[in-house]
Design a protein around this motif. Sequence first.
Motif, PDB file in Angstrom:
ATOM      1  N   GLU A 292     -26.469 -30.856 -66.456  1.00  0.00           N
ATOM      2  CA  GLU A 292     -25.262 -30.032 -66.364  1.00  0.00           C
ATOM      3  C   GLU A 292     -25.618 -28.566 -66.085  1.00  0.00           C
ATOM      4  OE1 GLU A 292     -21.062 -29.278 -68.786  1.00  0.00           O
ATOM      5  OE2 GLU A 292     -22.738 -30.311 -69.774  1.00  0.00           O
ATOM      6  N   ARG A 296     -24.912 -26.530 -62.512  1.00  0.00           N
ATOM      7  CA  ARG A 296     -24.136 -25.284 -62.579  1.00  0.00           C
ATOM      8  C   ARG A 296     -24.860 -24.171 -61.812  1.00  0.00           C
ATOM      9  NH1 ARG A 296     -24.275 -24.518 -67.720  1.00  0.00           N
ATOM     10  NH2 ARG A 296     -22.513 -25.890 -68.188  1.00  0.00           N
ATOM     11  N   LYS A 304     -22.893 -29.774 -55.937  1.00  0.00           N
ATOM     12  CA  LYS A 304     -22.006 -29.886 -57.090  1.00  0.00           C
ATOM     13  C   LYS A 304     -22.220 -31.102 -57.978  1.00  0.00           C
ATOM     14  CE  LYS A 304     -18.428 -27.381 -54.561  1.00  0.00           C
ATOM     15  NZ  LYS A 304     -17.073 -27.440 -53.975  1.00  0.00           N
ATOM     16  N   ASN A 305     -23.191 -31.963 -57.658  1.00  0.00           N
ATOM     17  CA  ASN A 305     -23.348 -33.128 -58.527  1.00  0.00           C
ATOM     18  C   ASN A 305     -24.766 -33.674 -58.512  1.00  0.00           C
ATOM     19  OD1 ASN A 305     -21.913 -34.791 -60.435  1.00  0.00           O
ATOM     20  ND2 ASN A 305     -20.135 -34.445 -59.113  1.00  0.00           N
ATOM     21  N   ASN A 326     -21.131 -34.162 -64.901  1.00  0.00           N
ATOM     22  CA  ASN A 326     -20.075 -33.928 -65.882  1.00  0.00           C
ATOM     23  C   ASN A 326     -18.953 -34.918 -65.632  1.00  0.00           C
ATOM     24  OD1 ASN A 326     -18.137 -33.037 -67.661  1.00  0.00           O
ATOM     25  ND2 ASN A 326     -18.093 -30.922 -66.923  1.00  0.00           N
ATOM     26  N   ASP A 329     -15.368 -33.600 -65.045  1.00  0.00           N
ATOM     27  CA  ASP A 329     -15.106 -32.741 -63.894  1.00  0.00           C
ATOM     28  C   ASP A 329     -14.198 -33.485 -62.911  1.00  0.00           C
ATOM     29  OD1 ASP A 329     -15.088 -31.055 -61.744  1.00  0.00           O
ATOM     30  OD2 ASP A 329     -17.254 -31.018 -61.439  1.00  0.00           O
ATOM     31  N   GLY A 334     -16.254 -36.142 -61.020  1.00  0.00           N
ATOM     32  CA  GLY A 334     -17.167 -36.438 -62.114  1.00  0.00           C
ATOM     33  C   GLY A 334     -17.140 -37.879 -62.560  1.00  0.00           C
TER      34      GLY A 334
END
Length: 775
Positions: A292, A296, A304-305, A326, A329, A334
Amino acid sequence: MKLKFRITKRGLLKFLKRLGIFILSLFLLFFLLNRIFPLPDKIEYSTIITDSKGEVVNAYLTSDQKWRMKTELEEISPLLRKTIIAKEDKYFYSHPGVNPVAVGRALFKNIFRMKTTSGASTITMQVARAMEHRPRNLLSKLIETFRAFQLEWKYDKDEILQLYLNLVPYGGNIEGVKSASILYFKKNPDHLSLAEITALSIIPNRPSSLVIGKTNDRIVEERNRWLQKFAEDKVFTTKEIEDALAEPLTATRGTVPHYIPHLAYKLKRQGSSIVKTNIELNTQLKTEKIVEDYVRSQRLKNIKNAAVIIIDNKTHKVISYLGSSNFNDTVDGGQVNGAAAVRQPGSTLKPLLYALCFDEGLLTPKSVLTDVAVNYEGYAPENYDEKFNGYVTVEYALEHSLNIPAVKSLKLLGHEKLIRKLGSCNFKQIQKDQRKLGLSMILGGCGTSLEELTGLFSSFANNGIYISPSFLQTDTILRKTTVISPAANYMVNEILSKVNRPDFPLNWTATERMPKIAWKTGTSYGRRDAWSIGYNKNYTVGVWVGNFSGVGVADLSGANIATPLLFKIFNTIDYDSDEEWFTQPKDADIRQVCSETGLLPALHCTNLVTDYFIPLISSTKTCDNRQEIMISPDENISYCKSCAPETGYKKKWFKVTEPDMQAWMDENRIVFEKIPPHNPDCELIFKGNAPVINSPVNGTEYLISKKNKEPLQLVCKTANDVSKVYWYINNKFYKSCNAGEKQFFIPEEGPVKISCTDDKGRNRDIKITVKYVNL
C-alpha cells in the motif's frame, strides 16, 4: 390360592406381551414418521475463512443475512462443554433426548401455579426448536419431542451439543457461540474464559433485553448469579468462581475481520462452511502495508495497483496473497483480483525456456547466439532497447533479457515443448490457447497469471520439481511434476542470482542485509504490466505492478518498478537470512569451451572459458568457426579444390561469419575479415549456404495502393565467401548487386516468384502474392 396365582402369572405375561407390542408399535411408528417427516438438519452456515493458526480472518453472511458460524468439535473446550451442560441440561449425557423427570416436575409446577413457570426443554429439544421455529404451544412441544428423538437417533451426544452451540441465538442476526465469541470477544470459542462463557450462556433466554455492549451491567448481575449457583453446586472450584466474578465485562459488538478479501472470495466459491487457508496473518499484514505504501509513492507516475503472492518453499504453502494494493479503493478497481487476472507475462518465461534448452542438449550457459535482426515468416522481434548486440552468450542473453536470442532459442527448441511444460504446471490460459501460440509467446505473447508464474518459479527453488501451491490446509494431494533437471535448474539459478545486471533497480542501496535471491523481471507490450519474481531456499515472491484499467505507463518496467517492491518484501520477510544457497548437483559438471562459440575447443581456439554442462546430454560438438581457405598470393581471390592452380596460391585461416552477422557488422561499420571473392573462372556450382531472402517474406500477401505504388525491398543474407548476388523476378533476370546491398522493385499483381543466386551458383526461391487495392 393356586388358581389365583396361576391367573396372576398369566396376566403378567399377557401384560408384558401387550407392553412389548406397544413398544414395538411405537418403534415402528417412529421409523415410519421418521421416514415421512425427515429431520430438517440441512443447516446453512456462514462461510468463514481461517488463517494458518485457525483464527478467523474473514467471513460471509448466510443467505438469510445471519452470522451463523460453524463451531468445530475440537473448538468445544472442556470448560465450554462443562459450563453449558451445567446451566442448560445437567443430565444431557443420560437422557434419550427428553428428560422424563424434568417433564414431570415442570408439569406439576405449571398445574399447581396455573401458568407456565418452568420448562423441561433439554439441549436436544432446544436444537429441535432452533431448527424449526414454531409458536410455543402443546403441539409444538410434542413436535419438538419427536424431533429430539430423531436427533438422538441420528447423532451422538457431542454432535448434538455442537448443533446446539451452532444454532443458539445471541440477539440480532448472531447465532451460534462462535459467531458470538468472535463478534463480542474477538476470539475463538475455545479461548473463552468461564466469565465470558457464562455471560454468553444467559443471553439466549432473553436475547432482546440482554444485549452485550448495551446492558453489560444487567448481564454481569445475571452472570454472577449463575456463577454463585455453580459454586453452590460445586461445578467449579472456589478459585475459578472468584476469578470469574472479578472479571469485568467490557465487550461490545464488533465486526467480522475482513482480511485477505481477494483470496477469501476466491475460496468461498468452493462451498465449504469453514475454509482453512495457509495464510500467515502476520506476514500478510506486513506485506499489505509495504504494498500500500509503495503504490501510494508511485501514483504520481500514474501507477495505481499491485498484486503479490508469497510461497513458503519448504512447505509449498501460499502464506500471503494480495490481489490489489487496497481492496477498498473503488476508484482504481481495488476489488479486482490482480493475482488471478490473466495478463501478458513479458520476459518471465525466459528462464524456463533456456533451462529446457539445457536439458535438450541444445545450449549451455556459455553457448554463443547472434543477437541481430531476424524475420520468421513476417515475425520480426526486437529487443527492449531496440538495439542489437551481435554475438552474445546464453548467460548474457538471460541476464540482459534479450528478446532475439530468446526467440531463436524457442525456434530451436520448438514452442510446442514449452507449451507442454507450462501445461504440466497448470497454466490454464496457455493450455486453452495452445493452438494459437507461436514464437511470440516467449516475449509475452500469451496469457498467464501471477498465481501461475509464482508457482512456476517456486520449482526453481525446489530442484526443478513443480509442486502446485497449497492454498488450503486440506490440500493433501498436490500436483507434482519434474519440470527441468537439477543441473539445468542450478545453471538458471546461478545466472538469475547475479547482482551486476541491467535489471537491478536504479538507486537501490538497501542490500546490505538483504537475503541472497534469484529473480527475473518482465515488462509486457505497451508497458501495461511490470513483473518481478524472486526466490531463495525459503520463499518465492511474485510481484505484479500496473493498472487494472490496462493503461500503459512510460515509466513502468519490471526492473525499475516491480523489483524494488520485490526487494522490500524480501527485506521484511527474510531479513538478514544466513540460509545457504543452492549447491551444484551431481548431474552438473564444468568444462572448458571456446569463448567465441561456447563449443568444445579445437586446435585453433586460444580464448577458453569455463562452462557448466550436463554430461551425456550437452553437445560435444567441436568449435568450427575457423575455415582454411586457398587464396591467391595477393589475397584478392579464393579457390576451391576444383579451381585451385597447381602452384601460386597459399592457405589462410578465416573466421566463419554467419550471413546475418555480416549484415549487422556492415551496418554498424564493424571491421571483420572477409573471405576474398571466389575465382570467377570456376565453373563448379556449390551446394549449401544459399542466400537467405529476408525481404519480401516468403508466403506473404502484400497489399499495395493503386494510387501510390510503393516498391518492395529486396534483401538477402549470404555466406562469408560471397561478393555478388543476382535477383530474378518470375524467372526473368532483374538486377545484380553486391552482397548485402538493398534493392527495390515494383511487382506485378498476382503470384510473384523471387529468386536470388550468389556468385557460387547457389540459389534460393520464394513466392509471394501481390494485390493492388484502393487505400
